[in-house]
Structure formats: structure tokens, C-alpha cells
Scaffold this motif. Structure first.
Motif, PDB file in Angstrom:
ATOM      1  N   ALA A 147     -53.126  46.703  43.168  1.00 29.61           N
ATOM      2  CA  ALA A 147     -54.066  47.305  44.264  1.00 29.61           C
ATOM      3  C   ALA A 147     -53.503  46.498  45.591  1.00 29.61           C
ATOM      4  O   ALA A 147     -53.688  47.358  46.638  1.00 29.61           O
ATOM      5  CB  ALA A 147     -55.283  46.760  43.962  1.00 29.61           C
ATOM      6  N   GLN A 148     -53.014  45.255  45.548  1.00 29.32           N
ATOM      7  CA  GLN A 148     -52.501  44.872  46.786  1.00 29.32           C
ATOM      8  C   GLN A 148     -51.245  45.259  47.114  1.00 29.32           C
ATOM      9  O   GLN A 148     -51.231  45.246  48.547  1.00 29.32           O
ATOM     10  CB  GLN A 148     -52.444  43.162  46.274  1.00 29.32           C
ATOM     11  N   THR A 149     -50.599  45.645  46.448  1.00 24.03           N
ATOM     12  CA  THR A 149     -49.146  46.244  46.647  1.00 24.03           C
ATOM     13  C   THR A 149     -49.503  47.550  47.431  1.00 24.03           C
ATOM     14  O   THR A 149     -48.889  47.777  48.379  1.00 24.03           O
ATOM     15  CB  THR A 149     -48.068  46.509  45.486  1.00 24.03           C
ATOM     16  N   PHE A 150     -50.302  48.318  47.051  1.00 22.10           N
ATOM     17  CA  PHE A 150     -50.906  49.476  47.594  1.00 22.10           C
ATOM     18  C   PHE A 150     -51.088  49.578  49.241  1.00 22.10           C
ATOM     19  O   PHE A 150     -51.015  50.225  49.821  1.00 22.10           O
ATOM     20  CB  PHE A 150     -51.846  50.202  46.597  1.00 22.10           C
ATOM     21  N   VAL A 151     -51.976  48.606  49.487  1.00 25.09           N
ATOM     22  CA  VAL A 151     -52.739  48.286  50.716  1.00 25.09           C
ATOM     23  C   VAL A 151     -51.442  47.645  51.618  1.00 25.09           C
ATOM     24  O   VAL A 151     -51.741  47.691  52.785  1.00 25.09           O
ATOM     25  CB  VAL A 151     -53.744  47.772  50.646  1.00 25.09           C
ATOM     26  N   ALA A 152     -50.721  46.667  50.983  1.00 21.71           N
ATOM     27  CA  ALA A 152     -49.903  46.004  51.855  1.00 21.71           C
ATOM     28  C   ALA A 152     -48.548  46.421  51.995  1.00 21.71           C
ATOM     29  O   ALA A 152     -47.773  46.084  53.065  1.00 21.71           O
ATOM     30  CB  ALA A 152     -49.542  44.412  51.154  1.00 21.71           C
ATOM     31  N   LEU A 153     -48.225  47.489  51.330  1.00 16.77           N
ATOM     32  CA  LEU A 153     -46.629  47.944  51.485  1.00 16.77           C
ATOM     33  C   LEU A 153     -46.633  48.518  52.876  1.00 16.77           C
ATOM     34  O   LEU A 153     -45.327  48.424  53.327  1.00 16.77           O
ATOM     35  CB  LEU A 153     -46.355  49.010  50.301  1.00 16.77           C
ATOM     36  N   PRO A 154     -47.381  49.420  53.565  1.00 12.88           N
ATOM     37  CA  PRO A 154     -47.216  49.858  54.674  1.00 12.88           C
ATOM     38  C   PRO A 154     -46.948  48.893  55.669  1.00 12.88           C
ATOM     39  O   PRO A 154     -45.934  49.140  56.977  1.00 12.88           O
ATOM     40  CB  PRO A 154     -48.554  50.644  55.134  1.00 12.88           C
ATOM     41  N   PHE A 155     -47.480  47.802  55.693  1.00 13.43           N
ATOM     42  CA  PHE A 155     -47.087  46.792  56.842  1.00 13.43           C
ATOM     43  C   PHE A 155     -45.641  46.384  56.903  1.00 13.43           C
ATOM     44  O   PHE A 155     -45.119  46.196  57.877  1.00 13.43           O
ATOM     45  CB  PHE A 155     -48.109  45.494  56.579  1.00 13.43           C
ATOM     46  N   LEU A 156     -45.074  46.224  55.516  1.00 14.66           N
ATOM     47  CA  LEU A 156     -43.523  45.753  55.683  1.00 14.66           C
ATOM     48  C   LEU A 156     -42.733  47.078  56.194  1.00 14.66           C
ATOM     49  O   LEU A 156     -42.109  46.922  56.828  1.00 14.66           O
ATOM     50  CB  LEU A 156     -43.310  45.438  54.246  1.00 14.66           C
ATOM     51  N   VAL A 157     -43.167  48.372  55.543  1.00 10.29           N
ATOM     52  CA  VAL A 157     -42.311  49.248  55.880  1.00 10.29           C
ATOM     53  C   VAL A 157     -42.243  49.740  57.329  1.00 10.29           C
ATOM     54  O   VAL A 157     -41.158  49.790  58.160  1.00 10.29           O
ATOM     55  CB  VAL A 157     -42.864  50.562  55.222  1.00 10.29           C
ATOM     56  N   ILE A 158     -43.515  49.476  57.927  1.00 11.25           N
ATOM     57  CA  ILE A 158     -43.713  49.728  59.589  1.00 11.25           C
ATOM     58  C   ILE A 158     -42.759  48.888  60.419  1.00 11.25           C
ATOM     59  O   ILE A 158     -42.026  49.069  61.283  1.00 11.25           O
ATOM     60  CB  ILE A 158     -45.058  49.597  59.922  1.00 11.25           C
ATOM     61  N   SER A 159     -43.065  47.398  59.817  1.00 11.13           N
ATOM     62  CA  SER A 159     -42.339  46.461  60.497  1.00 11.13           C
ATOM     63  C   SER A 159     -40.937  46.511  60.470  1.00 11.13           C
ATOM     64  O   SER A 159     -39.932  46.459  61.327  1.00 11.13           O
ATOM     65  CB  SER A 159     -42.915  45.013  60.086  1.00 11.13           C
ATOM     66  N   LEU A 160     -40.214  46.707  59.270  1.00 13.57           N
ATOM     67  CA  LEU A 160     -38.811  46.729  59.199  1.00 13.57           C
ATOM     68  C   LEU A 160     -38.440  48.153  59.693  1.00 13.57           C
ATOM     69  O   LEU A 160     -36.976  48.005  60.252  1.00 13.57           O
ATOM     70  CB  LEU A 160     -38.612  46.788  57.701  1.00 13.57           C
ATOM     71  N   GLU A 161     -38.983  49.112  59.388  1.00 11.42           N
ATOM     72  CA  GLU A 161     -38.496  50.503  60.139  1.00 11.42           C
ATOM     73  C   GLU A 161     -38.322  50.337  61.695  1.00 11.42           C
ATOM     74  O   GLU A 161     -37.396  50.822  62.315  1.00 11.42           O
ATOM     75  CB  GLU A 161     -39.235  51.778  59.711  1.00 11.42           C
ATOM     76  N   GLY A 162     -39.403  49.832  62.166  1.00 16.99           N
ATOM     77  CA  GLY A 162     -39.220  49.729  63.637  1.00 16.99           C
ATOM     78  C   GLY A 162     -38.097  48.639  64.067  1.00 16.99           C
ATOM     79  O   GLY A 162     -37.356  48.858  64.999  1.00 16.99           O
ATOM     80  N   SER A 163     -37.875  47.615  63.399  1.00 17.39           N
ATOM     81  CA  SER A 163     -36.704  46.646  63.786  1.00 17.39           C
ATOM     82  C   SER A 163     -35.360  47.503  63.525  1.00 17.39           C
ATOM     83  O   SER A 163     -34.473  47.417  64.327  1.00 17.39           O
ATOM     84  CB  SER A 163     -36.663  45.407  62.750  1.00 17.39           C
ATOM     85  N   LEU A 164     -35.381  48.562  62.549  1.00 16.15           N
ATOM     86  CA  LEU A 164     -34.129  49.268  62.257  1.00 16.15           C
ATOM     87  C   LEU A 164     -33.942  50.277  63.517  1.00 16.15           C
ATOM     88  O   LEU A 164     -32.831  50.176  63.989  1.00 16.15           O
ATOM     89  CB  LEU A 164     -34.279  49.962  60.956  1.00 16.15           C
ATOM     90  N   ARG A 165     -34.971  50.742  63.955  1.00 16.05           N
ATOM     91  CA  ARG A 165     -34.748  51.736  65.154  1.00 16.05           C
ATOM     92  C   ARG A 165     -34.406  51.078  66.275  1.00 16.05           C
ATOM     93  O   ARG A 165     -33.530  51.361  67.036  1.00 16.05           O
ATOM     94  CB  ARG A 165     -36.104  52.633  65.227  1.00 16.05           C
ATOM     95  N   THR A 166     -35.016  49.656  66.335  1.00 17.23           N
ATOM     96  CA  THR A 166     -34.745  49.082  67.707  1.00 17.23           C
ATOM     97  C   THR A 166     -33.268  48.521  67.567  1.00 17.23           C
ATOM     98  O   THR A 166     -32.534  48.498  68.576  1.00 17.23           O
ATOM     99  CB  THR A 166     -35.565  47.791  67.754  1.00 17.23           C
TER     100      THR A 166
END
Length: 270
Positions: A147-166
Motif C-alpha cells: 500500500a505504501q509503495t503504491f502511493v509513494a512510487l509516483p513521487f520517485l518516478v516524477i523526481s527522477l524523470e524530471g532530473s533525467l530530462r533536465t
């Protein structure tokens, strides 16, 4: 001389804000700050150590820390490859996949809990098969982690994807041109390049997992020492012992502030 004066005037004008902007800004700040201050005024500081060190509070805190750490590891193991796929590749249905990845950000957590229950419950899509093998996921500590992974996973994906694009991919292109294999480029170039974003995303995922409530109580229930995390303990104490609920709420606030300071500090240094 006139040119210098004009440049200073342009710089000052660009940096100034209309005075009316300060009023809604102050109201927004008050909306966040005043409730926290009100919480501090409700704390019985003399009884605070006893309230925080009770058996139920220690069990809930320890369970929250363990499950939040486990879910953060899962977020890193699953979210890092997902962020690289979304940021570095193009394929049909990518926009739809990104929408599903971000879905837990806009869904009420209780809906996520119901979805997990429909998947891993005894009569769920996968839970019925797991039940035959003697594996029960729902209403267990594993359910809390999921349950915690389900709600927390997008935070890591968004942060890292933004860093990769930058960061772009010019260094990766150079490494590949020099003969480095894709795995070597990922390990030696890509990951070190976006490490601050990865750390920030992992810390945010940990904080979100630590404060998860809705999906956890729906999918895992509230069994002391097994699934009753700190937010669930606060909810239960609110009815029976309001002072304990306030003390535990203050503990979560302190943890959240430390997480924000840590993330912002790393971003500032980066």
C-alpha cells in the motif's frame, strides 16, 4: 552612465512584485502555518515523553519506520527503471503508461486500497491463486508495504524523470560513442548524473510512505504490531486519548519537516 542607470531600473522592476500579491501570499502561508502552531499549543509538554514511549506508540512508530524503509527500497528498485524508460525511450502507449503511473497522486488513497484488495485479496485477481499456495497478502505487514509503495512510487518516478530530462543525454551519447555498453553507461554515467534527483525522490517517497493512511487501513487493516502504523495509531487514539493523538501528530510533523529540510538542502547544494 545613463545606460547603467537604465539597467539598474530594469533589474529592479523585474524583481519587484505588485503589493497586492503579498496579501494572498500571506493568507496562504497562514493557512499552512497557523494549524501547525495550533497543534503545538495543544501539546502537553510534561506528558509528551510518556505519550511517545507507550507500548502502542513505540510499536506503531517502529512498524512505520520498517515498512516505509521497505517500500522506499521497492520504489527505488521499480521506479528507477520506470523513470529511465519514460524519459529515454519512445513507444506506443507511453502517455497512457505515464498517466497510470501518476494515477495514485490524484486518486483518494482508499480507492488505491480497494484496488489492491481486488488484486491481492483472498478473492482477488492474484490473491486467490496465492491463497492456494498458502500465501496471504491482504491484512499483513506485506500489505502495508504494498500500500505504501503504491502511493509513494509516483513521487520517485516524477523526481527522477524530471532530473533525467533536465540533464539531457549528451554525456550518455558520448560514452556510447566511445564504446561503453548500455549497462555501463547506465551505471557509470546516467545514475551518477541524476543522483541528487534520485536521492530527493527516495526521501520524498519515504515521507509519503510514512504518512500513508487510507490505502493501508483499507488493504491491511489495523492490527497492533502487524499493520497498525503511526497514522492509524493517531486515528485510533483520537477517540480514546486525544493527548496521545496530538503528541503522535507532532512526531509526524517533526519527521516531515526534517524530510523537507533534507530534500531542499540537497537541491540547494546541487
Amino acid at each position: 552612465m545613463q545606460r547603467g542607470t537604465g539597467a539598474r531600473r530594469t533589474q529592479r522592476t523585474a524583481g519587484d512584485l505588485p503589493r497586492w500579491v503579498w496579501l494572498p501570499a500571506a493568507l496562504g502561508a497562514a493557512l499552512v502555518v497557523v494549524p501547525v502552531v495550533a497543534l503545538l499549543t495543544r501539546v502537553d509538554w510534561s506528558d509528551l515523553p510518556a505519550l511517545l514511549t507507550s507500548e502502542s506508540s513505540r510499536a506503531a512508530l517502529w512498524l512505520s519506520l520498517r515498512t516505509a524503509a521497505a517500500s522506499t527500497v521497492l520504489c527505488v528498485l521499480l521506479g528507477v527503471p520506470m523513470a529511465f524508460v519514460l524519459a529515454r525511450t519512445r513507444f506506443p502507449g507511453q502517455a497512457l503508461l505515464r498517466a497510470f503511473v501518476l494515477l495514485p497522486l490524484v486518486l483518494p488513497p482508499v480507492v488505491g486500497g480497494i484496488a489492491l484488495l481486488a488484486t491481492f485479496g483472498r478473492r482477488g485477481l492474484l490473491g486467490s491463486s496465492l491463497e492456494v499456495l498458502g500465501v496471504q497478502v491482504a491484512f499483513s505487514t506485506t500489505a502495508v508495504v504494498l500500500a505504501q509503495t503504491f502511493v509513494a512510487l509516483p513521487f520517485l518516478v516524477i523526481s527522477l524523470e524530471g532530473s533525467l530530462r533536465t540533464a539531457g543525454h549528451r554525456y550518455e551519447t558520448v560514452a556510447a560513442t566511445l564504446g561503453a555498453r548500455p549497462s555501463t553507461v547506465l551505471r557509470r554515467v546516467s545514475l551518477p548524473l541524476v543522483l541528487p534527483g534520485l536521492v530527493s525522490g527516495a526521501v520524498l517517497a519515504f515521507a509519503r510512505a510514512l504518512g500513508e493512511f487510507g490505502a493501508t487501513i483499507t488493504f491491511a487493516g489495523s492490527l497492533q504490531g502487524v499493520t497498525r502504523t503511526l497514522p492509524l495509531e493517531i486515528y485510533l487514539q483520537r477517540e480514546t486519548d486525544p493527548d496521545a493523538a496530538v503528541a503522535l501528530s507532532l512526531l509526524l510533523v517533526v519527521v516531515a519537516v526534517l524530510v523537507i529540510v533534507l530534500v531542499r538542502g540537497r537541491e540547494g547544494r546541487s
